[in-house]
Design an enzyme around this catalytic site. Structure first.
Site, short mmCIF file in Angstrom:
data_model
loop_
_atom_site.label_atom_id
_atom_site.label_comp_id
_atom_site.label_asym_id
_atom_site.label_seq_id
_atom_site.Cartn_x
_atom_site.Cartn_y
_atom_site.Cartn_z
N HIS A 1 0.84 -1.20 0.00
CA HIS A 1 0.00 0.00 0.00
C HIS A 1 0.88 1.24 0.00
O HIS A 1 2.10 1.15 0.17
CB HIS A 1 -0.94 0.01 1.21
CG HIS A 1 -0.25 -0.17 2.52
ND1 HIS A 1 0.46 0.84 3.13
CD2 HIS A 1 -0.14 -1.25 3.34
CE1 HIS A 1 0.96 0.39 4.26
NE2 HIS A 1 0.62 -0.87 4.42
P1 TYD Z 1 -1.33 -2.66 7.73
O1 TYD Z 1 -0.74 -1.28 7.84
O2 TYD Z 1 -2.18 -2.95 6.54
O3 TYD Z 1 -0.16 -3.76 7.79
P2 TYD Z 1 1.19 -3.92 6.98
O4 TYD Z 1 1.36 -2.74 6.08
O5 TYD Z 1 2.24 -4.01 8.03
O6 TYD Z 1 1.10 -5.20 6.22
O7 TYD Z 1 -2.12 -2.98 9.06
C1 TYD Z 1 -2.64 -4.26 9.32
C2 TYD Z 1 -3.79 -4.10 10.26
O8 TYD Z 1 -3.34 -3.63 11.52
C3 TYD Z 1 -4.82 -3.10 9.76
O9 TYD Z 1 -5.93 -3.76 9.22
C4 TYD Z 1 -5.22 -2.32 10.96
C5 TYD Z 1 -4.18 -2.61 12.01
N1 TYD Z 1 -3.40 -1.42 12.38
C6 TYD Z 1 -3.86 -0.60 13.38
O10 TYD Z 1 -4.94 -0.81 13.96
N2 TYD Z 1 -3.12 0.49 13.74
C7 TYD Z 1 -1.93 0.79 13.13
O11 TYD Z 1 -1.28 1.79 13.50
C8 TYD Z 1 -1.47 -0.07 12.09
C9 TYD Z 1 -0.16 0.20 11.39
C10 TYD Z 1 -2.23 -1.16 11.74
#
Ligand code: TYD
Length: 140
Positions: free
Chosen positions: A53
């Protein structure tokens, strides 16, 4: 609009001591944005890919606090891959850059310092949406 070349690896200060090292990041002193949020990835299974993303507004420092991993950066024109394996280095990821994080070593910890609190509205989770956003924001 930022490019992948704006995502730089920054050397962090080290306070050396016989009993170990300390690295300090402090708002207004040695980080180019104010830290609103800290999170870290750990227990990431091998062959797992994180990220996938971009963000409209978010600045981040990504640090391999332990172990190592690779970060693929993409501005829809150029790509760049960064290998992080030292707790005294941070990768600054600027807004509008697609990122994928992979090849986590066993026991690695990916520490993230973020310029905003969590907001799902700030995510661009579709690559074509990122392209559209970058084209709209372009001066060309
Ligand atoms: P995401 O940022 O999509 O993960 P990555 O980029 O590390 O693969 O986040 C995964 C899930 O974690 C997302 O659905 C919501 C949760 N999340 C939070 O609740 N707060 C946060 O600060 C972050 C980074 C994620």
């Amino acid at each position: 609009m930022y490019s992948v070349n704006d995502c730089k690896v920054v050397e962090l200060p080290i306070v050396h001591n016989e009993s170990g090292n300390i690295t300090v990041l402090e708002n207004g002193a040695n980080i180019p944005f104010d830290i609103k949020r800290i999170y870290y990835l750990y227990d990431v299974p091998m062959d797992t890919e994180r990220g996938g993303h971009a963000h409209y507004d978010l600045n981040q420092y990504i640090i391999a606090a332990s172990g190592s991993f690779r970060v693929l950066l993409d501005d829809c024109i150029n790509q760049k891959e960064v290998f992080l394996n030292r707790p005294d280095r941070a990768l600054h990821i600027v807004p509008g850059i697609w990122r994928e994080i992979r090849d986590f070593s066993s026991g690695s910890i990916c520490l993230v310092l973020a310029s905003t609190i969590y907001s799902e509205e700030d995510y661009i989770r579709n690559y074509d949406d990122l392209k559209a956003f970058r084209n709209e924001g372009s001066v060309f």
